[in-house]
Write a protein that holds these residues in place. Structure first.
Motif, PDB file in Angstrom:
ATOM      1  N   PHE A  26       7.635  30.553  51.794  1.00  0.00           N
ATOM      2  CA  PHE A  26       7.441  31.335  50.440  1.00  0.00           C
ATOM      3  C   PHE A  26       5.872  31.330  50.016  1.00  0.00           C
ATOM      4  CE2 PHE A  26      11.582  29.601  50.624  1.00  0.00           C
ATOM      5  CZ  PHE A  26      12.620  30.793  50.158  1.00  0.00           C
ATOM      6  N   ASP A  27       4.963  30.928  50.774  1.00  0.00           N
ATOM      7  CA  ASP A  27       3.606  31.248  50.631  1.00  0.00           C
ATOM      8  C   ASP A  27       3.195  32.595  51.022  1.00  0.00           C
ATOM      9  OD1 ASP A  27       0.695  30.980  49.889  1.00  0.00           O
ATOM     10  OD2 ASP A  27       0.465  29.309  51.296  1.00  0.00           O
ATOM     11  N   HIS A  28       3.774  33.536  50.290  1.00  0.00           N
ATOM     12  CA  HIS A  28       3.394  34.843  50.924  1.00  0.00           C
ATOM     13  C   HIS A  28       1.939  35.366  50.959  1.00  0.00           C
ATOM     14  CE1 HIS A  28       7.654  35.149  50.707  1.00  0.00           C
ATOM     15  NE2 HIS A  28       7.551  35.049  49.325  1.00  0.00           N
ATOM     16  N   GLU A  29       1.034  34.829  50.014  1.00  0.00           N
ATOM     17  CA  GLU A  29      -0.254  35.163  50.187  1.00  0.00           C
ATOM     18  C   GLU A  29      -1.054  34.376  51.102  1.00  0.00           C
ATOM     19  OE1 GLU A  29      -1.606  37.685  47.938  1.00  0.00           O
ATOM     20  OE2 GLU A  29       0.761  37.817  47.557  1.00  0.00           O
ATOM     21  N   GLU A  38      10.432  30.168  43.239  1.00  0.00           N
ATOM     22  CA  GLU A  38      10.823  29.793  44.433  1.00  0.00           C
ATOM     23  C   GLU A  38      11.005  28.369  44.623  1.00  0.00           C
ATOM     24  OE1 GLU A  38      11.472  32.609  46.083  1.00  0.00           O
ATOM     25  OE2 GLU A  38       9.892  34.052  46.129  1.00  0.00           O
ATOM     26  N   ILE A  39      10.558  27.507  43.947  1.00  0.00           N
ATOM     27  CA  ILE A  39      10.270  26.069  44.337  1.00  0.00           C
ATOM     28  C   ILE A  39      11.925  25.589  44.007  1.00  0.00           C
ATOM     29  CG2 ILE A  39       9.952  23.754  43.221  1.00  0.00           C
ATOM     30  CD1 ILE A  39       7.545  25.059  44.587  1.00  0.00           C
ATOM     31  N   GLY A  40      12.852  26.151  43.450  1.00  0.00           N
ATOM     32  CA  GLY A  40      14.282  25.390  43.433  1.00  0.00           C
ATOM     33  C   GLY A  40      14.825  25.808  44.903  1.00  0.00           C
ATOM     34  N   THR A  41      14.335  27.127  45.480  1.00  0.00           N
ATOM     35  CA  THR A  41      14.899  27.386  46.792  1.00  0.00           C
ATOM     36  C   THR A  41      14.660  26.558  47.804  1.00  0.00           C
ATOM     37  OG1 THR A  41      15.166  29.624  45.742  1.00  0.00           O
ATOM     38  CG2 THR A  41      15.388  29.295  48.305  1.00  0.00           C
ATOM     39  N   ILE A  42      13.006  26.355  47.714  1.00  0.00           N
ATOM     40  CA  ILE A  42      12.507  25.377  48.783  1.00  0.00           C
ATOM     41  C   ILE A  42      13.141  23.931  48.713  1.00  0.00           C
ATOM     42  CG2 ILE A  42      10.036  24.406  49.402  1.00  0.00           C
ATOM     43  CD1 ILE A  42       8.883  26.852  48.240  1.00  0.00           C
ATOM     44  N   ILE A  43      13.037  23.452  47.649  1.00  0.00           N
ATOM     45  CA  ILE A  43      13.784  22.064  47.369  1.00  0.00           C
ATOM     46  C   ILE A  43      15.122  22.154  47.994  1.00  0.00           C
ATOM     47  CG2 ILE A  43      14.518  20.516  45.730  1.00  0.00           C
ATOM     48  CD1 ILE A  43      12.049  21.233  43.994  1.00  0.00           C
ATOM     49  N   ARG A  44      15.893  23.076  47.896  1.00  0.00           N
ATOM     50  CA  ARG A  44      17.332  23.071  48.045  1.00  0.00           C
ATOM     51  C   ARG A  44      17.338  23.217  49.728  1.00  0.00           C
ATOM     52  NH1 ARG A  44      17.833  25.646  42.908  1.00  0.00           N
ATOM     53  NH2 ARG A  44      18.928  23.955  41.545  1.00  0.00           N
ATOM     54  N   HIS A  56      13.595  21.115  36.533  1.00  0.00           N
ATOM     55  CA  HIS A  56      12.429  21.253  35.412  1.00  0.00           C
ATOM     56  C   HIS A  56      11.572  20.355  35.389  1.00  0.00           C
ATOM     57  CE1 HIS A  56      13.368  25.329  34.149  1.00  0.00           C
ATOM     58  NE2 HIS A  56      14.877  25.005  34.124  1.00  0.00           N
ATOM     59  N   GLU A  57      12.363  19.005  35.584  1.00  0.00           N
ATOM     60  CA  GLU A  57      11.435  17.439  35.354  1.00  0.00           C
ATOM     61  C   GLU A  57      10.409  17.683  36.592  1.00  0.00           C
ATOM     62  OE1 GLU A  57      13.850  14.146  35.173  1.00  0.00           O
ATOM     63  OE2 GLU A  57      14.886  14.924  33.591  1.00  0.00           O
ATOM     64  N   MET A  58      11.179  17.968  37.786  1.00  0.00           N
ATOM     65  CA  MET A  58      10.247  17.940  38.967  1.00  0.00           C
ATOM     66  C   MET A  58       8.944  18.912  39.039  1.00  0.00           C
ATOM     67  SD  MET A  58      12.799  17.809  41.889  1.00  0.00           S
ATOM     68  CE  MET A  58      11.623  17.822  43.468  1.00  0.00           C
ATOM     69  N   LEU A  59       9.372  20.155  38.257  1.00  0.00           N
ATOM     70  CA  LEU A  59       8.240  21.353  38.064  1.00  0.00           C
ATOM     71  C   LEU A  59       7.244  20.799  37.055  1.00  0.00           C
ATOM     72  CD1 LEU A  59      10.235  24.439  37.920  1.00  0.00           C
ATOM     73  CD2 LEU A  59       9.150  23.825  39.715  1.00  0.00           C
ATOM     74  N   ALA A  60       7.709  20.049  36.013  1.00  0.00           N
ATOM     75  CA  ALA A  60       6.610  19.659  34.854  1.00  0.00           C
ATOM     76  C   ALA A  60       5.729  18.505  35.718  1.00  0.00           C
ATOM     77  CB  ALA A  60       7.328  18.799  33.739  1.00  0.00           C
ATOM     78  N   GLU A  61       6.262  17.838  36.617  1.00  0.00           N
ATOM     79  CA  GLU A  61       5.476  17.118  37.328  1.00  0.00           C
ATOM     80  C   GLU A  61       4.287  17.538  38.418  1.00  0.00           C
ATOM     81  OE1 GLU A  61       6.742  13.461  40.311  1.00  0.00           O
ATOM     82  OE2 GLU A  61       8.360  13.717  38.962  1.00  0.00           O
ATOM     83  N   MET A  62       4.887  18.766  38.628  1.00  0.00           N
ATOM     84  CA  MET A  62       3.815  19.562  39.777  1.00  0.00           C
ATOM     85  C   MET A  62       3.194  20.304  39.035  1.00  0.00           C
ATOM     86  SD  MET A  62       6.562  20.091  43.085  1.00  0.00           S
ATOM     87  CE  MET A  62       8.079  20.202  42.254  1.00  0.00           C
ATOM     88  N   GLU A  63       3.308  21.008  38.181  1.00  0.00           N
ATOM     89  CA  GLU A  63       2.340  22.115  37.442  1.00  0.00           C
ATOM     90  C   GLU A  63       1.282  21.496  36.788  1.00  0.00           C
ATOM     91  OE1 GLU A  63       4.502  26.103  35.541  1.00  0.00           O
ATOM     92  OE2 GLU A  63       5.785  24.110  34.730  1.00  0.00           O
ATOM     93  N   GLU A  64       0.507  22.389  36.694  1.00  0.00           N
ATOM     94  CA  GLU A  64      -0.760  22.165  36.039  1.00  0.00           C
ATOM     95  C   GLU A  64      -0.857  21.860  34.788  1.00  0.00           C
ATOM     96  OE1 GLU A  64      -3.520  21.956  38.346  1.00  0.00           O
ATOM     97  OE2 GLU A  64      -2.042  22.434  39.865  1.00  0.00           O
ATOM     98  N   GLU A  65      -1.777  21.167  33.996  1.00  0.00           N
ATOM     99  CA  GLU A  65      -1.735  21.185  32.318  1.00  0.00           C
ATOM    100  C   GLU A  65      -1.473  22.688  31.810  1.00  0.00           C
ATOM    101  OE1 GLU A  65      -4.440  20.272  34.692  1.00  0.00           O
ATOM    102  OE2 GLU A  65      -3.479  18.123  34.704  1.00  0.00           O
ATOM    103  N   GLU A  66      -2.159  23.568  32.687  1.00  0.00           N
ATOM    104  CA  GLU A  66      -1.826  24.983  32.048  1.00  0.00           C
ATOM    105  C   GLU A  66      -1.095  25.788  33.120  1.00  0.00           C
ATOM    106  OE1 GLU A  66      -3.116  27.027  29.496  1.00  0.00           O
ATOM    107  OE2 GLU A  66      -3.370  24.960  28.641  1.00  0.00           O
ATOM    108  N   PRO A  67       0.419  25.665  32.529  1.00  0.00           N
ATOM    109  CA  PRO A  67       1.322  26.544  33.725  1.00  0.00           C
ATOM    110  C   PRO A  67       0.615  27.783  33.945  1.00  0.00           C
ATOM    111  CG  PRO A  67       2.693  25.550  31.996  1.00  0.00           C
ATOM    112  CD  PRO A  67       1.104  25.313  31.419  1.00  0.00           C
ATOM    113  N   THR A  68       0.563  28.048  35.291  1.00  0.00           N
ATOM    114  CA  THR A  68       0.094  29.365  35.797  1.00  0.00           C
ATOM    115  C   THR A  68       1.224  30.460  36.294  1.00  0.00           C
ATOM    116  OG1 THR A  68      -0.113  28.321  38.063  1.00  0.00           O
ATOM    117  CG2 THR A  68      -2.057  28.387  36.520  1.00  0.00           C
ATOM    118  N   GLY A  69       2.241  29.779  36.530  1.00  0.00           N
ATOM    119  CA  GLY A  69       3.589  30.480  37.301  1.00  0.00           C
ATOM    120  C   GLY A  69       3.688  30.189  38.739  1.00  0.00           C
ATOM    121  N   TYR A  70       2.733  29.252  39.088  1.00  0.00           N
ATOM    122  CA  TYR A  70       2.679  29.047  40.523  1.00  0.00           C
ATOM    123  C   TYR A  70       2.341  27.599  40.617  1.00  0.00           C
ATOM    124  CZ  TYR A  70       1.672  33.863  41.553  1.00  0.00           C
ATOM    125  OH  TYR A  70       1.882  35.270  41.652  1.00  0.00           O
ATOM    126  N   ILE A  71       2.765  27.133  42.024  1.00  0.00           N
ATOM    127  CA  ILE A  71       2.868  25.644  42.323  1.00  0.00           C
ATOM    128  C   ILE A  71       1.933  25.579  43.452  1.00  0.00           C
ATOM    129  CG2 ILE A  71       4.123  23.527  42.930  1.00  0.00           C
ATOM    130  CD1 ILE A  71       4.552  24.199  40.138  1.00  0.00           C
TER     131      ILE A  71
END
Length: 161
Positions: A26-29, A38-44, A56-71
């Motif tokens: 999923f790392d297209h770039e 895409e994270i839910g699909t990767i995790i599943r 959502h809890e996992m995403l909060a753990e992984m996201e930066e202080e400023e959510p960018t829309g990318y992990i």
């Protein structure tokens, strides 16, 4: 003791390779980031089945202080390694899935109609998105009879280790 340590290290190395391979799809770039959607699909794809709340809890753990829309991969890898090592969010077994279908099948017909399935997916528990519902219907509903013969479907839903 050294053998146990080697086995543990080999397990972590193997898990991290699986995680890396799944992320890279999923790392297209090719810049070690993926779209947060895409994270839910990767995790599943790694055999974990978190609820939307847990995701959502996992995403909060992984996201930066400023959510960018990318992990970023360097945030995803340690979190996912821990989740897999702790065997969190394991899928449930087919006999439990089967029992759930049997509870919904009040007349003990051995199947649910397409309409019953849609009703349960939209009115009970955590609602499915339209996309998830269409995906499940296309996989579960027998197109000729417009029913879900759930004994066959329950076996299909299980992820083998």
């Amino acid at each position: 003791m050294a053998e146990e340590k080697d086995a543990a290290e080999a397990l972590v190395t193997d898990l991290q390779k699986k995680i890396t391979d799944a992320f890279d799809v999923f790392d297209h770039e090719s810049n070690k980031t993926v779209d947060v959607r895409e994270i839910g699909t990767i995790i599943r794809s790694l055999g974990c089945c978190p609820t939307e709340g847990e995701l959502h809890e996992m995403l909060a753990e992984m996201e930066e202080e400023e959510p960018t829309g990318y992990i970023r991969f360097d945030k995803f890898l340690p979190t996912m390694t821990k989740v897999l090592l702790e065997r969190r969010y394991r899928p449930i077994s087919d006999d439990i899935i089967l029992r759930a279908f049997e509870v919904l099948d009040e007349n003990k017909k051995g199947y649910l109609t397409r309409d019953e399935l849609v009703k349960y997916m939209t009115e009970e528990g955590e609602p499915f998105t339209q996309e998830e519902m269409e995906e499940m219907i296309s996989a579960a509903v027998d197109p000729d009879k417009n029913i879900v013969p759930y004994k066959d479907y329950a076996a299909m839903m299980v992820i083998d280790d």
